[in-house]
Design an enzyme around this catalytic site. Structure first.
Site, PDB file in Angstrom:
ATOM      1  N   ASP A 169      -4.354 -12.892   4.049  1.00  0.00           N
ATOM      2  CA  ASP A 169      -5.635 -12.314   4.484  1.00  0.00           C
ATOM      3  C   ASP A 169      -6.796 -12.784   3.620  1.00  0.00           C
ATOM      4  O   ASP A 169      -7.930 -12.351   3.790  1.00  0.00           O
ATOM      5  CB  ASP A 169      -5.574 -10.779   4.517  1.00  0.00           C
ATOM      6  N   HIS A 182      -6.114  -7.458  -0.462  1.00  0.00           N
ATOM      7  CA  HIS A 182      -6.272  -6.035  -0.733  1.00  0.00           C
ATOM      8  C   HIS A 182      -5.539  -5.632  -2.019  1.00  0.00           C
ATOM      9  O   HIS A 182      -4.503  -6.200  -2.344  1.00  0.00           O
ATOM     10  CB  HIS A 182      -5.710  -5.209   0.429  1.00  0.00           C
ATOM     11  N   HIS A 226       0.828  -1.223   0.000  1.00  0.00           N
ATOM     12  CA  HIS A 226       0.000   0.000   0.000  1.00  0.00           C
ATOM     13  C   HIS A 226       0.856   1.264   0.000  1.00  0.00           C
ATOM     14  O   HIS A 226       0.316   2.363  -0.120  1.00  0.00           O
ATOM     15  CB  HIS A 226      -0.928   0.027   1.218  1.00  0.00           C
ATOM     16  N   ASP A 265      -2.508 -10.845  -2.277  1.00  0.00           N
ATOM     17  CA  ASP A 265      -3.060 -10.368  -1.013  1.00  0.00           C
ATOM     18  C   ASP A 265      -4.529 -10.009  -1.276  1.00  0.00           C
ATOM     19  O   ASP A 265      -4.882  -9.642  -2.405  1.00  0.00           O
ATOM     20  CB  ASP A 265      -2.273  -9.128  -0.585  1.00  0.00           C
TER      21      ASP A 265
END
Length: 359
Positions: A286, A208, A169, A206
């Protein structure tokens, strides 16, 4: 014969871009993060400095900040890895980080409030910055050193795993989502210069969206991004989505079989679309069923299968691969990752020097 007038602004702009590239190259070439690793070590990178613990505040974020050490403990207990075979990276220095990050961004991390916002733990704002540097940012900088070194090891050995990193991120000028440094972008820029690599594929699995590296390589055709993410959760970065070469959206509630089917198809397409010299695999856990932030329903066996598919993809094409552990917000994540690494060893996709690797 007349000639078109030269625009001084464009000359100045191209000169400054050239100067910036020269400076970046110089920093990369003088970095100590690439060092020779003896063959007695296996390309699994970890330092006890990775783990974050400060006054119990780390428990205020759902991320298990002792995950990295626990992965190695499981591997050692299982007999899959010997402690003295692990590679310890160096900490990324300010000059190393300036390869991607701006001076102003790095200076912003000298304010505890800014770090608290990035790592999503508000009380950190109240701590003296010297403590924040030592207890939070130093562990992150060690993990950055691990991701950068992983590319060199992968080029030499065919694969490398950084038991940390994957701060997807964070971009050159902005952190967020527990990511303070752009280790993926840094790793790739080092590989361009030090490993003479010109084509890199990021496989970001991931849960995200990897908006940090997407912004950093928005106009760089040397990097192909396959991002398989849940569009209904953080970061919902619609600008960054424009820079994903291959978007695979998996909505909340997606189950293991559906997920793996989509991954099989995605890897086939990626293999046809791009011919990389290095794969950076962001292997967040995740996606696990029960993860409070990922909201997918993938079983532990599904994670093992996912990792195996990505390693086989790279092995069949003889492409060096680095794996980063990235997100994963349940205590069970560490064991799932360790079990997956054991499976890779048993399937001879990696060699950890253990009896598992030898069959």
């Amino acid at each position: 014969m007349s000639t078109a007038p030269v625009n001084p602004a464009s000359v100045s702009s191209s000169t400054s871009a050239s100067d910036a590239e020269t400076l970046r190259r110089g920093r990369i070439l003088s970095s100590k993060l690439y060092f020779d690793v003896p063959l007695t070590k296996v390309p699994i990178i970890y330092s006890s400095s990775y783990d974050i613990a400060f006054l119990g505040m780390e428990k205020l974020h759902p991320f298990d900040s002792s995950k990295w050490g626990r992965i190695c403990q499981f591997l050692i207990l299982d007999g899959a890895l010997e402690k003295n075979h692990i590679v310890e990276p160096l900490e990324a220095s300010k000059d190393d980080l300036l390869v991607v990050h701006s001076e102003s961004y790095l200076n912003s991390l000298k304010t505890s409030l800014n770090v608290a916002v990035i790592i999503e733990v508000p009380p950190v704002a109240l701590l003296p910055n010297c403590l924040v540097q030592r207890k939070v940012l130093y562990p992150f900088r060690k993990q950055v050193g691990g991701t950068i070194l992983a590319a060199k090891l992968a080029k030499e050995r065919g694969w490398a795993i950084n038991v940390g990193g994957g701060f997807h991120h964070c971009s050159a000028g902005k952190g967020g989502g527990f990511c303070a440094y752009a280790d993926i972008s840094l790793c790739i820029h080092y590989a361009f210069i030090r490993l003479n690599i010109s084509r890199v594929m990021i496989i970001d699995l991931d849960a995200h969206q990897g908006n940090g590296h997407e912004m950093d390589f928005s106009n760089d055709r040397r990097v192909y991004i396959l991002d398989m993410y849940n569009p209904g959760i953080y970061p919902s970065d619609f600008e960054a989505r424009r820079y994903i070469d291959q978007k695979v959206e998996v909505v909340s509630g997606t189950t293991t079989n559906e997920y793996l089917t989509k991954l099989d198809e995605a890897l086939k397409v990626a293999g046809r679309m791009f011919d990389p010299e290095l794969v950076v695999y962001n292997a967040g856990t995740d996606i696990l069923d029960g993860d409070p932030l990922g909201r997918l329903k993938i079983s532990p066996e599904g994670v093992t299968s996912r990792d195996e598919k990505v390693f086989r993809f790279a092995r069949e094409k003889k492409i060096p691969l680095i794996m980063l552990t990235s997100g994963g917000y349940m205590k069970s994540s560490a064991k799932v990752i360790a079990d997956s690494i054991v499976n890779l060893s048993r399937k001879c996709l990696i060699d950890t020097g253990s009896s598992h690797s030898r069959g």
